[in-house]
Design a protein around this motif. Structure first.
Motif, PDB file in Angstrom:
ATOM      1  N   GLY A  39     -14.758  40.551  72.478  1.00 35.53           N
ATOM      2  CA  GLY A  39     -14.875  39.415  71.488  1.00 35.53           C
ATOM      3  C   GLY A  39     -15.053  39.867  70.015  1.00 35.53           C
ATOM      4  N   PHE A  40     -15.026  41.044  69.722  1.00 39.43           N
ATOM      5  CA  PHE A  40     -15.234  41.436  68.422  1.00 39.43           C
ATOM      6  C   PHE A  40     -13.744  41.584  67.681  1.00 39.43           C
ATOM      7  N   LEU A  41     -14.109  40.977  66.246  1.00 40.87           N
ATOM      8  CA  LEU A  41     -12.695  40.777  65.338  1.00 40.87           C
ATOM      9  C   LEU A  41     -12.618  42.189  64.504  1.00 40.87           C
ATOM     10  N   PHE A  42     -11.391  42.801  64.691  1.00 42.93           N
ATOM     11  CA  PHE A  42     -11.142  43.985  64.018  1.00 42.93           C
ATOM     12  C   PHE A  42      -9.851  43.681  63.158  1.00 42.93           C
ATOM     13  N   ASN A  43     -10.222  44.209  61.904  1.00 43.01           N
ATOM     14  CA  ASN A  43      -9.200  44.280  60.861  1.00 43.01           C
ATOM     15  C   ASN A  43      -8.516  45.464  60.745  1.00 43.01           C
ATOM     16  N   ARG A  44      -7.209  45.354  60.272  1.00 50.07           N
ATOM     17  CA  ARG A  44      -6.285  46.744  60.067  1.00 50.07           C
ATOM     18  C   ARG A  44      -5.959  46.973  58.633  1.00 50.07           C
ATOM     19  N   GLN A  45      -6.148  48.285  58.347  1.00 52.93           N
ATOM     20  CA  GLN A  45      -5.998  48.767  56.996  1.00 52.93           C
ATOM     21  C   GLN A  45      -6.755  47.895  56.134  1.00 52.93           C
ATOM     22  N   LYS A  46      -7.975  48.177  56.407  1.00 53.48           N
ATOM     23  CA  LYS A  46      -8.918  47.300  55.560  1.00 53.48           C
ATOM     24  C   LYS A  46      -9.652  48.280  54.321  1.00 53.48           C
ATOM     25  N   PRO A  47      -9.574  47.569  53.143  1.00 49.00           N
ATOM     26  CA  PRO A  47     -10.090  48.437  51.985  1.00 49.00           C
ATOM     27  C   PRO A  47     -11.686  48.331  52.226  1.00 49.00           C
ATOM     28  N   LEU A  48     -12.339  49.330  52.122  1.00 44.29           N
ATOM     29  CA  LEU A  48     -13.805  49.665  51.963  1.00 44.29           C
ATOM     30  C   LEU A  48     -14.128  50.563  50.824  1.00 44.29           C
ATOM     31  N   GLY A  49     -15.019  50.291  49.989  1.00 47.89           N
ATOM     32  CA  GLY A  49     -15.236  51.111  48.984  1.00 47.89           C
ATOM     33  C   GLY A  49     -13.908  51.422  48.200  1.00 47.89           C
ATOM     34  N   ARG A  50     -13.613  52.777  47.998  1.00 37.99           N
ATOM     35  CA  ARG A  50     -12.439  53.119  47.322  1.00 37.99           C
ATOM     36  C   ARG A  50     -11.300  53.584  48.072  1.00 37.99           C
ATOM     37  N   TYR A  51     -11.370  53.233  49.429  1.00 34.60           N
ATOM     38  CA  TYR A  51     -10.654  53.699  50.536  1.00 34.60           C
ATOM     39  C   TYR A  51     -10.047  52.601  51.436  1.00 34.60           C
ATOM     40  N   ILE A  52      -9.088  52.989  52.073  1.00 35.49           N
ATOM     41  CA  ILE A  52      -8.554  51.872  53.227  1.00 35.49           C
ATOM     42  C   ILE A  52      -8.647  52.612  54.499  1.00 35.49           C
ATOM     43  N   VAL A  53      -9.181  51.968  55.515  1.00 42.13           N
ATOM     44  CA  VAL A  53      -9.555  52.456  56.777  1.00 42.13           C
ATOM     45  C   VAL A  53      -8.606  51.792  57.774  1.00 42.13           C
ATOM     46  N   ASP A  54      -8.246  52.720  58.804  1.00 36.77           N
ATOM     47  CA  ASP A  54      -7.238  52.085  59.725  1.00 36.77           C
ATOM     48  C   ASP A  54      -7.658  50.860  60.432  1.00 36.77           C
ATOM     49  N   PHE A  55      -8.847  50.496  61.026  1.00 38.99           N
ATOM     50  CA  PHE A  55      -9.192  49.678  61.690  1.00 38.99           C
ATOM     51  C   PHE A  55     -10.815  49.552  61.392  1.00 38.99           C
ATOM     52  N   TYR A  56     -11.341  48.079  61.293  1.00 40.83           N
ATOM     53  CA  TYR A  56     -12.633  47.902  60.627  1.00 40.83           C
ATOM     54  C   TYR A  56     -13.121  46.713  61.372  1.00 40.83           C
ATOM     55  N   CYS A  57     -14.320  46.663  62.144  1.00 41.31           N
ATOM     56  CA  CYS A  57     -14.998  45.702  62.464  1.00 41.31           C
ATOM     57  C   CYS A  57     -16.302  45.521  61.760  1.00 41.31           C
ATOM     58  N   LYS A  58     -16.563  44.451  60.971  1.00 43.76           N
ATOM     59  CA  LYS A  58     -17.623  43.789  60.053  1.00 43.76           C
ATOM     60  C   LYS A  58     -18.703  43.579  60.865  1.00 43.76           C
ATOM     61  N   ASP A  59     -18.728  43.012  62.034  1.00 40.01           N
ATOM     62  CA  ASP A  59     -19.954  42.681  62.772  1.00 40.01           C
ATOM     63  C   ASP A  59     -20.604  43.867  63.365  1.00 40.01           C
ATOM     64  N   LEU A  60     -19.686  45.206  63.512  1.00 42.04           N
ATOM     65  CA  LEU A  60     -20.734  46.159  63.800  1.00 42.04           C
ATOM     66  C   LEU A  60     -20.526  47.232  62.889  1.00 42.04           C
ATOM     67  N   ASN A  61     -20.023  47.034  61.830  1.00 37.89           N
ATOM     68  CA  ASN A  61     -19.826  47.993  60.657  1.00 37.89           C
ATOM     69  C   ASN A  61     -19.301  49.287  61.373  1.00 37.89           C
ATOM     70  N   LEU A  62     -18.321  49.151  61.888  1.00 38.36           N
ATOM     71  CA  LEU A  62     -17.317  50.083  62.881  1.00 38.36           C
ATOM     72  C   LEU A  62     -16.108  50.515  62.227  1.00 38.36           C
ATOM     73  N   VAL A  63     -15.870  51.523  61.993  1.00 36.81           N
ATOM     74  CA  VAL A  63     -14.384  52.041  61.362  1.00 36.81           C
ATOM     75  C   VAL A  63     -13.839  52.801  62.635  1.00 36.81           C
ATOM     76  N   ILE A  64     -12.449  52.589  62.742  1.00 36.53           N
ATOM     77  CA  ILE A  64     -11.754  53.507  63.740  1.00 36.53           C
ATOM     78  C   ILE A  64     -10.832  54.217  63.121  1.00 36.53           C
ATOM     79  N   GLU A  65     -10.486  55.224  62.877  1.00 30.26           N
ATOM     80  CA  GLU A  65      -9.492  56.348  62.351  1.00 30.26           C
ATOM     81  C   GLU A  65      -8.681  56.882  63.145  1.00 30.26           C
ATOM     82  N   ILE A  66      -7.292  57.063  62.969  1.00 32.22           N
ATOM     83  CA  ILE A  66      -6.523  57.550  63.523  1.00 32.22           C
ATOM     84  C   ILE A  66      -5.788  58.582  62.697  1.00 32.22           C
ATOM     85  N   ASP A  67      -5.875  59.884  63.140  1.00 31.97           N
ATOM     86  CA  ASP A  67      -5.399  61.061  62.672  1.00 31.97           C
ATOM     87  C   ASP A  67      -4.252  61.634  62.941  1.00 31.97           C
TER      88      ASP A  67
END
Length: 122
Positions: A39-67
């Motif tokens: 049930g958590f909302l994820f955003n993709r290619q989300k700007p955070l600070g000076r960076y763009i992360v692959d996936f971000y869930c604001k409610d969890l403050n969770l970033v998922i990166e794919i290398d």
């Protein structure tokens, strides 16, 4: 939950990245979009600070990166580590997966993400 700052100049580039996603990003997005992960909302290619992360869930403050392959040089690994450290100092938690894990071991990746999300809820 506090608001994390971001560089507004990154919005156009993040939109570009969303329309030019890698295969692994598309595959994982198919599993995360529409609140499919507990049930958590994820955003993709989300700007955070000076960076763009692959996936971000604001409610969890969770970033998922794919290398992908471009992340497997010594220079790229150092940049990724510094970037991750800066974002973690802002209170962000990271999960990092290899491109091939997404493509070949999606079940493991989803179980791993689910485990972290479930532990955050407790």
């Amino acid at each position: 939950m506090h608001h994390l700052p971001y560089d507004k100049d990154l919005r156009t580039f993040s939109q570009y990245l969303r329309t030019n996603s890698t295969t692994a990003e598309i595959l994982l997005w198919q599993q995360l979009k529409n609140r499919q992960m507990h049930g958590f909302l994820f955003n993709r290619q989300k700007p955070l600070g000076r960076y763009i992360v692959d996936f971000y869930c604001k409610d969890l403050n969770l970033v998922i990166e794919i290398d992908g392959d471009s992340h497997h040089t010594e220079e790229a690994e150092l940049k990724d580590a510094l970037r991750q450290e800066i974002l973690e100092n802002m209170g962000v938690y990271f999960l990092r997966y290899d491109d091939m894990q997404i493509k070949n071991e999606m079940h493991f990746v989803l179980l791993s993400i689910s485990s972290v999300v479930t532990n955050f809820r407790k």
